[in-house]
Design a protein around this motif. Structure first.
Motif, short mmCIF file in Angstrom:
data_model
loop_
_atom_site.label_atom_id
_atom_site.label_comp_id
_atom_site.label_asym_id
_atom_site.label_seq_id
_atom_site.Cartn_x
_atom_site.Cartn_y
_atom_site.Cartn_z
N LYS A 36 -18.21 4.57 -4.16
CA LYS A 36 -17.18 5.61 -4.12
C LYS A 36 -17.75 6.91 -3.57
O LYS A 36 -17.11 7.59 -2.76
CB LYS A 36 -16.60 5.82 -5.52
N MET A 37 -18.95 7.27 -4.01
CA MET A 37 -19.59 8.49 -3.52
C MET A 37 -19.90 8.39 -2.03
O MET A 37 -19.77 9.36 -1.28
CB MET A 37 -20.87 8.77 -4.31
N ILE A 38 -20.29 7.18 -1.58
CA ILE A 38 -20.60 6.98 -0.17
C ILE A 38 -19.33 7.09 0.68
O ILE A 38 -19.32 7.73 1.73
CB ILE A 38 -21.27 5.62 0.06
N ASN A 39 -18.23 6.49 0.19
CA ASN A 39 -16.99 6.54 0.98
C ASN A 39 -16.46 7.97 1.07
O ASN A 39 -15.91 8.38 2.10
CB ASN A 39 -15.95 5.56 0.41
N GLU A 40 -16.66 8.76 0.02
CA GLU A 40 -16.22 10.16 0.06
C GLU A 40 -17.10 10.98 1.00
O GLU A 40 -16.62 11.89 1.67
CB GLU A 40 -16.25 10.75 -1.35
N HIS A 41 -18.38 10.65 1.03
CA HIS A 41 -19.31 11.40 1.88
C HIS A 41 -19.11 11.09 3.36
O HIS A 41 -19.17 11.99 4.20
CB HIS A 41 -20.75 11.08 1.48
#
Length: 242
Positions: free
Chosen positions: A198-203
């Motif tokens: 989730k953090m990667i997709n937001e970044h």
């Protein structure tokens, strides 16, 4: 029909390096019960490791950290320089992530705790013999937390002309032997920072499904089973530098 014995030359040959004789004896009995594993030798001092490896030709050394003379960390570094084909698995009482980082940096392929179950130890030896890295589950979480805490995570950088990519303090080094695409390299770098999908997709402003696809591709190309092994192997290969 009786099960055929494993051929001698197909056995995983293991050397034990630990200064506690009773521990070595117990470990030797456990390992020699496995048909495909053979303890070919042992030593009680880190300074004896190189000589023992030259004599017994093991594939894997189970190495304690705290030994008289030369400690396991230095012995691991010496072995990596002299006989890089021999894999080192640290077998220690220490679950501090600093020990893990240091031993991996010196050339270890695995890090296990002495209180682990025999079956888990056997599986770890098999995994390392097949070319994978193996980190004890108890220290994996601490390892990721340490990656997050590292000062380099607070730095910023850019893609250099030589192909080195550094962002948020993590430097990804691209090489001729690196099979990853640029996007997969970005995902691996963020994985090394301990970021979730989730953090990667937001970044990266991509869907979480796309992130999962990239992660699956990374694991397949690196021939590993999970994210932790991918990060550890990337560090050992020099793709991700700390």
């Amino acid at each position: 029909m009786e099960q055929s014995n494993v051929e001698e030359n197909t056995k995983i040959k293991v050397l034990l390096a630990d200064d506690h004789q009773l521990f070595r004896e117990g470990l030797k009995r456990i390992l020699n019960m496995e048909e495909e594993i053979e303890v070919v030798g042992e030593c009680s001092d880190g300074s004896q490791v190189l000589e023992a490896c030259e004599r017994y030709h093991p594939q894997i050394v189970l190495m304690d950290i705290n030994m008289p003379g030369t400690n396991g960390v230095d012995a691991t570094e010496q072995l990596r320089e002299a006989m890089p084909n021999i894999k080192v698995i640290i077998l220690s009482i220490h679950d501090d992530e600093s020990y893990v980082f240091e031993t991996l940096r010196k050339g270890a392929t695995g890090y296990l705790l002495k209180d682990m179950e025999a079956e888990s130890l056997i599986n770890a030896i098999r995994s390392v013999a097949e070319g994978h890295a193996f980190i004890h589950p108890k220290v994996t979480g601490k390892l990721i937390q340490q990656l997050r805490r590292m000062e380099y995570l607070h730095e910023t950088g850019a893609i250099a002309e030589d192909g080195t990519m550094r962002e948020a303090g993590v430097k990804f080094v691209a090489g001729d032997d690196n099979p990853l695409t640029r996007r997969e390299a970005e995902v691996l770098r963020l994985m090394a920072e301990g970021r979730s999908n989730k953090m990667i997709n937001e970044h990266l402003f991509i869907s979480e499904k796309t992130v999962k696809n990239h992660v699956s591709s990374i694991l397949q190309k690196m021939e590993v089973d999970d994210r932790t092994q991918a990060v550890i192997n990337a560090i050992k290969l020099g793709w991700v530098t700390l």
